[in-house]
Design an enzyme around this catalytic site. Structure first.
Site, PDB file in Angstrom:
ATOM      1  N   ASP A  23       0.854  -1.186   0.000  1.00 57.78           N
ATOM      2  CA  ASP A  23       0.000   0.000   0.000  1.00 57.78           C
ATOM      3  C   ASP A  23       0.889   1.235   0.000  1.00 57.78           C
ATOM      4  O   ASP A  23       1.749   1.388   0.868  1.00 57.78           O
ATOM      5  CB  ASP A  23      -0.911   0.011   1.234  1.00 57.78           C
ATOM      6  CG  ASP A  23      -1.837   1.209   1.235  1.00 57.78           C
ATOM      7  OD1 ASP A  23      -2.656   1.331   0.301  1.00 57.78           O
ATOM      8  OD2 ASP A  23      -1.746   2.050   2.149  1.00 57.78           O
ATOM      9  N   GLU A 118      -1.781  -1.663  -6.120  1.00 62.73           N
ATOM     10  CA  GLU A 118      -2.906  -1.052  -6.808  1.00 62.73           C
ATOM     11  C   GLU A 118      -2.431  -0.525  -8.159  1.00 62.73           C
ATOM     12  O   GLU A 118      -1.293  -0.092  -8.297  1.00 62.73           O
ATOM     13  CB  GLU A 118      -3.503   0.075  -5.959  1.00 62.73           C
ATOM     14  CG  GLU A 118      -4.234  -0.464  -4.748  1.00 62.73           C
ATOM     15  CD  GLU A 118      -4.929   0.618  -3.947  1.00 62.73           C
ATOM     16  OE1 GLU A 118      -5.991   0.323  -3.390  1.00 62.73           O
ATOM     17  OE2 GLU A 118      -4.406   1.742  -3.874  1.00 62.73           O
ATOM     18  N   ASP A 194      -3.185   1.776   7.011  1.00 58.01           N
ATOM     19  CA  ASP A 194      -2.398   1.420   5.826  1.00 58.01           C
ATOM     20  C   ASP A 194      -2.091  -0.081   5.800  1.00 58.01           C
ATOM     21  O   ASP A 194      -2.049  -0.697   4.744  1.00 58.01           O
ATOM     22  CB  ASP A 194      -1.086   2.216   5.783  1.00 58.01           C
ATOM     23  CG  ASP A 194      -1.330   3.714   5.610  1.00 58.01           C
ATOM     24  OD1 ASP A 194      -2.333   4.079   4.970  1.00 58.01           O
ATOM     25  OD2 ASP A 194      -0.527   4.510   6.118  1.00 58.01           O
TER      26      ASP A 194
END
Ligand code: ZN
Length: 222
Positions: A23, A118, A194
């Site tokens: 992340d 991501e 997170d």
């Protein structure tokens, strides 16, 4: 800063059952989680933020001192600002190298076969979250360094990763108590926000319930 919890193993073979989720954030540049929850790493610290805040202040201070009637003075200040921006770019570049290296070290330590992140490829390559702090460049570095080690990289659609509970799957904006803290309103799971997001990413992303997908619930994942 690299903080690891868990038992490291020897050798360079990969375990197909092990995945790392990464992340990317602002308070901590990168948080790594293992899909089995056995280890995590907070990489980068908060020095980056401080450094950029300081540089921004310096720049605006320099601009204040431009004599309004002096073309020469303006040129001199512009040159000084350009020099500083160049220095920042180089700093970010080497910082990204360090962070990506630590992420790969973490993956290798736990024999991860895959690193999940991501997908930021839809973003403009020059887009930055903080000035000059390029996630895009960081992702590219992670990708080529992983490839070099024979680790696959998977990019996931960024959906609800920071709103979904990594333990029970409950999705709600209210789960995110503050920028830093996650607390599930369904099962009560509490975690660094997170890390919870990194865990969701490590497990291949958030499974969105059918009724939620149909409703087209408004998403405000950052
Ligand atoms: Zn929960």
């Amino acid at each position: 800063m690299l903080l690891c919890v868990g038992i490291p193993e020897q050798g360079s073979e990969k375990d197909e059952a092990v995945a790392v989720g990464v992340d990317l954030g602002i308070s901590v540049p990168a948080v790594c989680a293992l899909n089995n929850g056995a280890a995590r790493a907070y990489i980068g610290g908060s020095n980056l933020l401080k450094r950029f805040a300081m540089q921004k202040k310096q720049r605006s201070r320099q601009r204040e001192f431009i004599p309004s009637n002096s073309q020469h003075g303006r040129q001199k200040v512009d040159q000084a600002i350009f020099k500083m921006q160049d220095k920042e770019r180089r700093f970010v570049h080497s910082f990204n190298h360090k962070i990506s290296k630590k992420i790969i070290q973490f993956a290798k330590k736990y024999k991860a076969a895959v690193i999940r992140m991501e997908d930021l490829s839809g973003y403009d390559a020059s887009q930055t979250i903080l000035r000059n702090w390029s996630y895009y460049e960081l992702q590219q570095m992670i990708e080529y360094k992983a490839k070099r080690e024979g680790i696959r990289v998977e990019k996931l659609k960024a959906q609800y990763t920071s709103q979904a509970c990594s333990q029970c799957g409950h999705i709600a904006k209210e789960n995110r108590k503050t920028q830093a803290q996650f607390q599930c309103t369904n099962c009560g799971f509490e975690s660094n926000a997170d890390y919870n997001a990194a865990l969701n990413i490590a497990r291949g992303g958030v499974k969105i319930p059918k009724d939620m997908a149909q409703k087209g619930l408004e998403e405000s994942d950052e």
